[in-house]
Design a protein around this motif. Structure first.
Motif, PDB file in Angstrom:
ATOM      1  N   PRO A 242      14.493 -35.851  29.615  1.00 35.13           N
ATOM      2  CA  PRO A 242      15.750 -35.733  30.362  1.00 35.13           C
ATOM      3  C   PRO A 242      16.477 -34.440  29.999  1.00 35.13           C
ATOM      4  CG  PRO A 242      15.596 -37.847  29.199  1.00 35.13           C
ATOM      5  CD  PRO A 242      14.531 -36.959  28.649  1.00 35.13           C
ATOM      6  N   GLY A 243      17.415 -34.057  30.823  1.00 36.67           N
ATOM      7  CA  GLY A 243      18.237 -32.885  30.561  1.00 36.67           C
ATOM      8  C   GLY A 243      19.538 -32.977  31.322  1.00 36.67           C
ATOM      9  N   VAL A 244      20.480 -32.148  30.934  1.00 35.52           N
ATOM     10  CA  VAL A 244      21.797 -32.226  31.537  1.00 35.52           C
ATOM     11  C   VAL A 244      21.747 -31.931  33.034  1.00 35.52           C
ATOM     12  CG1 VAL A 244      22.372 -29.819  30.983  1.00 35.52           C
ATOM     13  CG2 VAL A 244      24.207 -31.509  31.237  1.00 35.52           C
ATOM     14  N   TRP A 245      20.755 -31.136  33.475  1.00 33.29           N
ATOM     15  CA  TRP A 245      20.664 -30.780  34.895  1.00 33.29           C
ATOM     16  C   TRP A 245      19.576 -31.573  35.622  1.00 33.29           C
ATOM     17  CZ3 TRP A 245      15.692 -29.198  35.096  1.00 33.29           C
ATOM     18  CH2 TRP A 245      15.155 -28.568  33.979  1.00 33.29           C
ATOM     19  N   GLY A 246      18.932 -32.522  34.950  1.00 33.22           N
ATOM     20  CA  GLY A 246      17.716 -33.147  35.459  1.00 33.22           C
ATOM     21  C   GLY A 246      17.889 -33.952  36.733  1.00 33.22           C
ATOM     22  N   GLY A 247      16.756 -34.138  37.433  1.00 30.42           N
ATOM     23  CA  GLY A 247      16.739 -34.815  38.718  1.00 30.42           C
ATOM     24  C   GLY A 247      15.973 -36.128  38.696  1.00 30.42           C
ATOM     25  N   GLN A 248      15.664 -36.615  39.891  1.00 36.66           N
ATOM     26  CA  GLN A 248      15.080 -37.946  40.061  1.00 36.66           C
ATOM     27  C   GLN A 248      13.681 -37.923  40.685  1.00 36.66           C
ATOM     28  OE1 GLN A 248      16.835 -40.559  38.823  1.00 36.66           O
ATOM     29  NE2 GLN A 248      18.374 -39.042  38.195  1.00 36.66           N
ATOM     30  N   TRP A 249      13.211 -36.769  41.127  1.00 40.11           N
ATOM     31  CA  TRP A 249      11.946 -36.703  41.869  1.00 40.11           C
ATOM     32  C   TRP A 249      10.775 -37.162  41.005  1.00 40.11           C
ATOM     33  CZ3 TRP A 249       7.162 -34.309  41.930  1.00 40.11           C
ATOM     34  CH2 TRP A 249       6.503 -34.220  43.154  1.00 40.11           C
ATOM     35  N   ALA A 264      14.410 -33.856  33.504  1.00 34.39           N
ATOM     36  CA  ALA A 264      14.697 -32.463  33.828  1.00 34.39           C
ATOM     37  C   ALA A 264      13.422 -31.638  33.897  1.00 34.39           C
ATOM     38  CB  ALA A 264      15.643 -31.866  32.777  1.00 34.39           C
ATOM     39  N   TRP A 265      12.530 -31.879  32.962  1.00 36.13           N
ATOM     40  CA  TRP A 265      11.354 -31.027  32.910  1.00 36.13           C
ATOM     41  C   TRP A 265      10.156 -31.776  32.346  1.00 36.13           C
ATOM     42  CZ3 TRP A 265       9.771 -30.247  27.837  1.00 36.13           C
ATOM     43  CH2 TRP A 265      10.745 -30.418  26.848  1.00 36.13           C
ATOM     44  N   CYS A 266       9.010 -31.206  32.577  1.00 32.53           N
ATOM     45  CA  CYS A 266       7.746 -31.749  32.079  1.00 32.53           C
ATOM     46  C   CYS A 266       6.862 -30.590  31.673  1.00 32.53           C
ATOM     47  CB  CYS A 266       7.063 -32.580  33.170  1.00 32.53           C
ATOM     48  SG  CYS A 266       5.314 -32.924  32.848  1.00 32.53           S
ATOM     49  N   GLY A 325      19.824 -33.587  41.068  1.00 30.54           N
ATOM     50  CA  GLY A 325      20.387 -33.084  39.822  1.00 30.54           C
ATOM     51  C   GLY A 325      21.293 -31.892  40.048  1.00 30.54           C
ATOM     52  N   GLN A 326      21.281 -30.979  39.081  1.00 28.50           N
ATOM     53  CA  GLN A 326      22.196 -29.833  39.103  1.00 28.50           C
ATOM     54  C   GLN A 326      21.399 -28.539  38.974  1.00 28.50           C
ATOM     55  OE1 GLN A 326      25.175 -30.267  36.013  1.00 28.50           O
ATOM     56  NE2 GLN A 326      25.146 -32.508  36.186  1.00 28.50           N
ATOM     57  N   SER A 420      20.233 -26.825  42.650  1.00 26.34           N
ATOM     58  CA  SER A 420      19.995 -28.252  42.789  1.00 26.34           C
ATOM     59  C   SER A 420      19.139 -28.520  44.021  1.00 26.34           C
ATOM     60  CB  SER A 420      21.321 -28.995  42.883  1.00 26.34           C
ATOM     61  OG  SER A 420      22.039 -28.580  44.036  1.00 26.34           O
ATOM     62  N   GLY A 421      18.436 -29.669  43.997  1.00 22.28           N
ATOM     63  CA  GLY A 421      17.642 -30.078  45.146  1.00 22.28           C
ATOM     64  C   GLY A 421      16.254 -29.493  45.200  1.00 22.28           C
ATOM     65  N   ALA A 422      15.743 -28.968  44.061  1.00 21.50           N
ATOM     66  CA  ALA A 422      14.430 -28.318  44.047  1.00 21.50           C
ATOM     67  C   ALA A 422      13.505 -28.992  43.042  1.00 21.50           C
ATOM     68  CB  ALA A 422      14.566 -26.838  43.694  1.00 21.50           C
ATOM     69  N   MET A 423      12.247 -29.141  43.427  1.00 19.90           N
ATOM     70  CA  MET A 423      11.205 -29.583  42.497  1.00 19.90           C
ATOM     71  C   MET A 423      10.269 -28.406  42.299  1.00 19.90           C
ATOM     72  SD  MET A 423       9.974 -31.791  40.521  1.00 19.90           S
ATOM     73  CE  MET A 423       8.501 -31.522  39.526  1.00 19.90           C
ATOM     74  N   VAL A 424      10.353 -27.808  41.118  1.00 19.36           N
ATOM     75  CA  VAL A 424       9.687 -26.535  40.847  1.00 19.36           C
ATOM     76  C   VAL A 424       8.454 -26.741  39.984  1.00 19.36           C
ATOM     77  CG1 VAL A 424       9.928 -24.303  39.670  1.00 19.36           C
ATOM     78  CG2 VAL A 424      11.820 -25.203  41.042  1.00 19.36           C
ATOM     79  N   LEU A 425       7.334 -26.177  40.413  1.00 19.91           N
ATOM     80  CA  LEU A 425       6.193 -25.951  39.539  1.00 19.91           C
ATOM     81  C   LEU A 425       6.362 -24.541  38.993  1.00 19.91           C
ATOM     82  CD1 LEU A 425       3.346 -26.370  38.313  1.00 19.91           C
ATOM     83  CD2 LEU A 425       2.409 -25.615  40.518  1.00 19.91           C
ATOM     84  N   GLU A 426       6.660 -24.442  37.714  1.00 19.10           N
ATOM     85  CA  GLU A 426       6.877 -23.144  37.097  1.00 19.10           C
ATOM     86  C   GLU A 426       5.547 -22.643  36.535  1.00 19.10           C
ATOM     87  OE1 GLU A 426      10.419 -21.287  34.470  1.00 19.10           O
ATOM     88  OE2 GLU A 426       9.360 -22.925  33.507  1.00 19.10           O
ATOM     89  N   ILE A 427       5.114 -21.499  37.005  1.00 20.85           N
ATOM     90  CA  ILE A 427       3.875 -20.870  36.551  1.00 20.85           C
ATOM     91  C   ILE A 427       4.282 -19.622  35.779  1.00 20.85           C
ATOM     92  CG2 ILE A 427       1.701 -19.806  37.266  1.00 20.85           C
ATOM     93  CD1 ILE A 427       1.931 -21.441  39.883  1.00 20.85           C
ATOM     94  N   SER A 428       3.922 -19.583  34.507  1.00 21.95           N
ATOM     95  CA  SER A 428       4.467 -18.496  33.699  1.00 21.95           C
ATOM     96  C   SER A 428       3.569 -18.180  32.523  1.00 21.95           C
ATOM     97  CB  SER A 428       5.857 -18.887  33.187  1.00 21.95           C
ATOM     98  OG  SER A 428       5.782 -19.857  32.183  1.00 21.95           O
ATOM     99  N   ALA A 429       3.920 -17.080  31.851  1.00 16.99           N
ATOM    100  CA  ALA A 429       3.342 -16.790  30.547  1.00 16.99           C
ATOM    101  C   ALA A 429       3.946 -17.752  29.534  1.00 16.99           C
ATOM    102  CB  ALA A 429       3.621 -15.343  30.167  1.00 16.99           C
ATOM    103  N   THR A 430       3.317 -17.900  28.388  1.00 24.95           N
ATOM    104  CA  THR A 430       3.576 -19.037  27.508  1.00 24.95           C
ATOM    105  C   THR A 430       4.803 -18.935  26.601  1.00 24.95           C
ATOM    106  OG1 THR A 430       1.233 -19.560  27.551  1.00 24.95           O
ATOM    107  CG2 THR A 430       2.472 -20.530  25.793  1.00 24.95           C
ATOM    108  N   PRO A 431       5.384 -17.781  26.278  1.00 24.33           N
ATOM    109  CA  PRO A 431       6.518 -17.802  25.323  1.00 24.33           C
ATOM    110  C   PRO A 431       7.765 -18.469  25.901  1.00 24.33           C
ATOM    111  CG  PRO A 431       5.506 -15.631  25.416  1.00 24.33           C
ATOM    112  CD  PRO A 431       4.958 -16.408  26.577  1.00 24.33           C
TER     113      PRO A 431
END
Length: 582
Positions: A242-249, A264-266, A325-326, A420-431
């Motif tokens: 969970p997180g302060v900005w987390g959503g429900q999707w 909020a995140w996974c 969420g936010q 708010s209102g987005a379900m993001v797959l974040e693709i990134s470098a690892t740091p």
């Protein structure tokens, strides 16, 4: 919302090693006892990752073996004050950021006390001697060596519960961010260096993730399991928070615990933090997936990626859920030279947002507006941080509409956040820890404390050239057709030329051939119910992937094929694939 068949506990089933793993302390004690010599002198070494419950280990295993002498190596560790002085330049005064440690574990111990322990072991002529604890192998290499391991996510849960402080300190009540910082920048680095050669020769690995429910696997089976994993597609164990900005999707789509306020995140693919579940016979063994990276980086990553990054997994896939969420915090990631000079990292956190879902009106904040005054924006952020006003984001920051399957590229130095209102797959470098929050919408964290803002760092890395026109031209939906065939088409989706990750999207309703080309691939099924990943040459067992699951295809796999499967047959499916550019 229709639920996905998303598997929260994926396993790698290991071939041919039934009878090489045991569950529970009684069975483990019997197996370890059987491995000890009954004649003469035997030294059993049980080395441990920091955070292993030593009281449980001593009571349930060490004492059961009835040793002539039991030595806890932590009795030779330097004092808390000595360690604090040793690590002061790495710890820094910052609540979140430190400097990566290059220390060796032996520096944490008193040389005289270690020598005394070594002498005690040498003096005993017959019987069982047990040396245990983090660093036990510094006392003796062990006639029998057990390594007691623990996943980083479990360590964090023990931090949060107040059970666990940092290794060598009594700081269970210290701010959780400061305890995580010390683990991230120092402990985990030092102990990964220490345990890598031990895992290569250990007689057993002891999985201590579950209280009073450990598992034990032979070193031979462990190493075979890891080698097998490098020859087939696999998933690591995701974790959700969970997180302060987390959503429900995610809660609804993945059938997560409904009692949580949100998710909020996974971390769906961050081997440095995730676990790997190995099914050895009837026993499930949980290990840090980082063990795979440390022991077999070449077949996993490929020669070129290993040469460039060493035993580090450089690609991260994670989820950010603001549906219901936010906004995320408004943030920026450090430029390469900044992260090198200030934190000891050798590459930075370039990233992108791929939209799995977006509610009507969803937006992504990306880049500064053309023509603004940088100093005026920094002054406004500073006033907001002091609590004098809210940051005037409408004046200074671009907002772009966000729709399902959009892809926003975010090279380091670009101010950004998902609205708010987005379900993001974040693709990134690892740091992943290196996020400089510039403004957090005036929120408190779930712990009731103000969320840290890092304007003092962020102001030095914002690229003010990333304005409205530049972002529009270079960072939004940079789709380019690459190839197509019967029932499939491939598109290049980025990333930006400053980012080392290449991404491709495949739309398909029929089988698609892929090839790792000698480098690790990371994929997510971003459209469609389920697909089958198999080998054209039957080199590995077919692997089923469900909607939104991230999976890794090791470099050693070479050719593989992805086909519609089960409910996915007759659907239009899509994968997002990432790899390190050559």
């Amino acid at each position: 919302m229709k639920k996905s068949a998303y598997n929260q506990f994926p396993e790698v089933r290991i071939d041919g090693f039934a009878g090489h793993a045991w569950q529970g302390w009684e069975a483990i004690a019997r197996k370890v006892q059987a491995a000890l010599s009954q004649n003469g002198k035997t030294v059993l070494v049980i080395d441990c990752y920091p955070g292993v419950r030593l009281d449980e280990l001593q009571t349930r295993l060490v004492n059961k073996l009835c040793p002539l002498r039991a030595i806890n190596v932590e009795d030779a560790r330097h004092s808390e004050q000595h360690l604090h002085d040793l690590l002061a330049s790495n710890l820094t005064d910052d609540r979140v950021f430190g400097v990566l440690s290059c220390h060796q574990l032996i520096e944490f111990f008193d040389a005289g006390k270690l020598a005394q322990m070594q002498h005690e072991v040498e003096e005993i002529e017959a019987g069982l001697v047990v040396v245990y604890g983090p660093g036990a192998a510094l006392v003796h290499e062990g006639d029998v060596l057990v390594y007691a391991d623990l996943a980083r996510w479990e360590i964090q849960q023990r931090f949060r519960s107040g059970e666990l402080g940092n290794w060598g300190t009594e700081n269970q009540q210290e701010d959780i961010l400061r305890r995580y910082k010390r683990a991230f920048f120092i402990e985990w680095r030092v102990f990964d260096r220490h345990k890598t050669p031990l895992l290569k020769r250990a007689d057993f690995l002891l999985d201590t993730n579950q209280k009073e429910s450990p598992t034990l696997v032979t070193g031979e089976a462990l190493r075979h399991a890891l080698q097998q994993t490098t020859r087939q597609p696999f998933r690591v164990v995701p974790f959700f928070d969970p997180g302060v900005w987390g959503g429900q999707w995610m809660k609804e789509k993945f059938d997560l615990d409904p009692s949580k306020p949100n998710y909020a995140w996974c971390f769906d693919c961050v081997p440095e933090e995730n676990s790997l579940l190995l099914r050895v016979g009837d026993v499930r063994v949980e290990i840090p997936s980082q063990d795979l990276v440390l022991l077999y980086p070449r077949p996993l990553l490929g020669e070129k990626v290993h040469a460039r990054f060493g035993a580090e997994f450089p690609i991260r896939f994670d989820f950010l859920d603001t549906v219901g969420g936010q906004n995320l915090s408004f943030q920026v990631h450090p430029l390469t030279e900044y992260i090198q000079q200030h934190f000891g990292m050798h590459y930075t956190q370039d990233e992108s947002y791929y939209l799995l879902e977006a509610e009507p009106g969803a937006e992504v904040y990306l880049g500064t507006k053309t023509g603004i005054s940088p100093q005026e924006m920094l002054n406004d952020l500073a006033a907001a941080q002091r609590g004098e006003k809210a940051f005037d984001d409408e004046k200074f920051v671009n907002r772009f509409p966000a729709h399902k399957h959009d892809h926003f590229l975010i090279p380091a130095g670009t101010v950004h956040c998902a609205g708010s209102g987005a379900m993001v797959l974040e693709i990134s470098a690892t740091p992943y820890i290196f996020t400089f929050k510039l403004w957090d919408w005036g929120r408190l964290g779930l712990d009731g404390l103000p969320r840290p803002v890092h304007l003092e760092h962020g102001q030095h890395v914002i690229d003010w050239q990333r304005d409205t026109e530049w972002a529009t031209e270079h960072l939004i939906n940079q789709f380019e057709p690459v190839a197509e065939g019967d029932g499939w088409r491939e598109e290049r989706t980025g990333l930006h030329e400053r980012e080392f990750i290449e991404t491709r999207r495949h739309w398909f309703s029929k089988p698609v051939l892929h090839d790792t080309q000698g480098g690790v691939n990371v994929l997510n099924l971003v459209e469609g119910s389920e697909a089958l990943v198999d080998s054209p040459n039957n080199a590995f067992e077919p692997f089923v992937v469900h909607y939104a699951e991230t999976f890794i295809v090791p470099a050693a796999v070479g050719e593989y094929r992805i086909s519609p499967y089960g409910e996915g047959v007759g659907q239009q499916l899509a994968t997002m694939k990432a790899w390190v550019r050559g």
